[in-house]
Structure formats: C-alpha cells, structure tokens
Design a protein around this motif. Sequence first.
Motif, mmCIF file in Angstrom:
data_model
loop_
_atom_site.group_PDB
_atom_site.id
_atom_site.type_symbol
_atom_site.label_atom_id
_atom_site.label_comp_id
_atom_site.label_asym_id
_atom_site.label_seq_id
_atom_site.Cartn_x
_atom_site.Cartn_y
_atom_site.Cartn_z
ATOM 1 N N GLY A 90 -3.865 3.946 8.107
ATOM 2 C CA GLY A 90 -4.777 2.977 8.701
ATOM 3 C C GLY A 90 -6.137 3.002 8.019
ATOM 4 O O GLY A 90 -6.303 3.470 6.903
ATOM 5 N N GLY A 91 -7.134 2.482 8.721
ATOM 6 C CA GLY A 91 -8.486 2.474 8.182
ATOM 7 C C GLY A 91 -8.737 1.253 7.321
ATOM 8 O O GLY A 91 -7.827 0.497 6.973
ATOM 9 N N PRO A 92 -10.011 1.042 6.965
ATOM 10 C CA PRO A 92 -10.380 -0.143 6.180
ATOM 11 C C PRO A 92 -9.896 -0.054 4.737
ATOM 12 O O PRO A 92 -9.649 1.028 4.209
ATOM 13 C CB PRO A 92 -11.906 -0.137 6.251
ATOM 14 N N THR A 93 -9.758 -1.205 4.109
ATOM 15 C CA THR A 93 -9.411 -1.283 2.697
ATOM 16 C C THR A 93 -10.413 -2.193 1.990
ATOM 17 O O THR A 93 -11.105 -2.989 2.620
ATOM 18 C CB THR A 93 -7.990 -1.839 2.481
ATOM 19 N N ARG A 94 -10.500 -2.045 0.681
ATOM 20 C CA ARG A 94 -11.342 -2.901 -0.148
ATOM 21 C C ARG A 94 -10.493 -3.416 -1.302
ATOM 22 O O ARG A 94 -9.522 -2.765 -1.708
ATOM 23 C CB ARG A 94 -12.547 -2.122 -0.684
ATOM 24 N N LEU A 110 0.837 -1.200 0.000
ATOM 25 C CA LEU A 110 0.000 0.000 0.000
ATOM 26 C C LEU A 110 0.872 1.250 0.000
ATOM 27 O O LEU A 110 1.819 1.373 0.780
ATOM 28 C CB LEU A 110 -0.906 0.016 1.229
ATOM 29 N N HIS A 111 0.524 2.184 -0.863
ATOM 30 C CA HIS A 111 1.292 3.419 -0.984
ATOM 31 C C HIS A 111 0.390 4.500 -1.566
ATOM 32 O O HIS A 111 -0.721 4.227 -2.030
ATOM 33 C CB HIS A 111 2.510 3.213 -1.889
ATOM 34 N N ASP A 164 -1.783 -6.910 -3.918
ATOM 35 C CA ASP A 164 -1.413 -7.930 -2.934
ATOM 36 C C ASP A 164 -0.817 -9.171 -3.576
ATOM 37 O O ASP A 164 0.067 -9.806 -3.007
ATOM 38 C CB ASP A 164 -2.634 -8.329 -2.098
ATOM 39 N N ARG A 165 -1.318 -9.554 -4.728
ATOM 40 C CA ARG A 165 -0.775 -10.730 -5.417
ATOM 41 C C ARG A 165 -1.358 -10.786 -6.823
ATOM 42 O O ARG A 165 -2.300 -10.073 -7.146
ATOM 43 C CB ARG A 165 -1.091 -12.022 -4.667
ATOM 44 N N ILE A 166 -0.774 -11.646 -7.645
ATOM 45 C CA ILE A 166 -1.311 -11.891 -8.976
ATOM 46 C C ILE A 166 -1.664 -13.375 -9.103
ATOM 47 O O ILE A 166 -1.114 -14.225 -8.398
ATOM 48 C CB ILE A 166 -0.349 -11.466 -10.098
ATOM 49 N N ARG A 220 -5.834 -3.502 -4.043
ATOM 50 C CA ARG A 220 -6.402 -3.113 -2.750
ATOM 51 C C ARG A 220 -6.335 -1.595 -2.605
ATOM 52 O O ARG A 220 -5.314 -0.973 -2.920
ATOM 53 C CB ARG A 220 -5.647 -3.794 -1.608
ATOM 54 N N VAL A 221 -7.422 -1.007 -2.114
ATOM 55 C CA VAL A 221 -7.531 0.447 -1.982
ATOM 56 C C VAL A 221 -8.004 0.803 -0.582
ATOM 57 O O VAL A 221 -8.907 0.162 -0.033
ATOM 58 C CB VAL A 221 -8.535 1.014 -3.022
#
Length: 199
Positions: free
Chosen positions: A147-151, A115-116, A175-177, A140-141
């Motif tokens: 912090g906070g939730p991601t989707r 995450l960036h 996160d992965r492929i 992932r966003v």
Amino acid sequence: MELGDVGIFTAALDRAAQEAMVAAVRQVVAEAPLFHPETARGRQMSVRMTSCGAWGWVSDRRGYRYERCHPATGRPWPAIPESVMDLWRRFAGAGARDPESCLVNFYGEGARMGLHQDRDEADFTQPVVSLSLGDDGLFRVGGSGPGGPTRSVWLKSGDVAVLAGPGRLARHGVDRIRFGSSGLLAQGGRLNLTLRVVS
C-alpha cells in the motif's frame, strides 16, 4: 532526479549509443528468443521477455525464479553484451559486483507491468540498474511496504533508473507506454534492460 528512493538519470545514453544497444539486444534475442512468461496462476503476462548472463529470470506455474537455461530452447543464456556491462559499471556504484543477469522486457502496444518488488535475488545490498529504450513508459514507484502512495514519471529512451540503498526493494511498475512515441524501434514498442546480481 529522484522518484521516491529510486534514482532517475535522464538522457543517460545518446541516440547513437541507444542504437548500438538495440543492435546488441537483437543478437541476444537471436540466441534466446523472446517469450511470454506466465504467472503462477497461469495468466500470460503482456510483456515478452528473455535474458542474458549466467542466470535468466523465468515465471510459470512453478512461480518466479532464476534458471540457468532458456525455458524454450533449453540452452544457456547468452553472455551480457559488453556495452550493457559498461552501463552497469557507470551506474551501479563503487563496490558493486558484476551483474549475473540482464532481463530484456519488450513492451508492445498495450503491454504493462504491475507493481512488484525485485526480491528473487540473494543480496539486496546490490543495486538494480534499468535502461529504457524506445517508446516512453509511465514508470510508477512506491515504498517497500504494501500500500501507500506512489509517484510516476515518463521514462524516455536512454533514461536509466537505479534501485539501490533504501530504494532497492521499492515497489515499481510500468502502467502504460506511449506506443509510437520513439522512432528507435522500427515497429514501435519499448525495451527495458534490467541488470541484477542474483547470488
């Protein structure tokens, strides 16, 4: 569809357009070879990357930044292919300036991107347009704050993500492929093209 504040456009490019885009990227890579960037702590990233346009994004022990020349060849980055420029004009929105950089990230088997935020640019009113080619990637966003939730959503070959407005500084990553999930690239893997206005 939307993922948080990020716009996702599924199947934005058909197979023929994807193949043409890959051919254009191969020409870029022939002039500006893929390389493994390093973090400021000297850790090698799992993705390989290169760039085209007036500016290219680089990372090494001196930190994250844009440079005018390829770090290995010392030559200026090649121009952004016209087909990639057409993608920007289609999705960046009215009033967007022409992009000055297109990052080309290659995800081989096991590669990921933490995450960036895309915040090395000068003008956050300008969007970021990102195209997926090849194997599916779990995108992932989160929000713009820590912090906070991601989707998450699986991006498939030909999908486009647009970070603009409230979503311009959204934290995001891969996160992965699903290695081998697409036949677009003969040896498998995922290409991600990310267009940005730098100055």
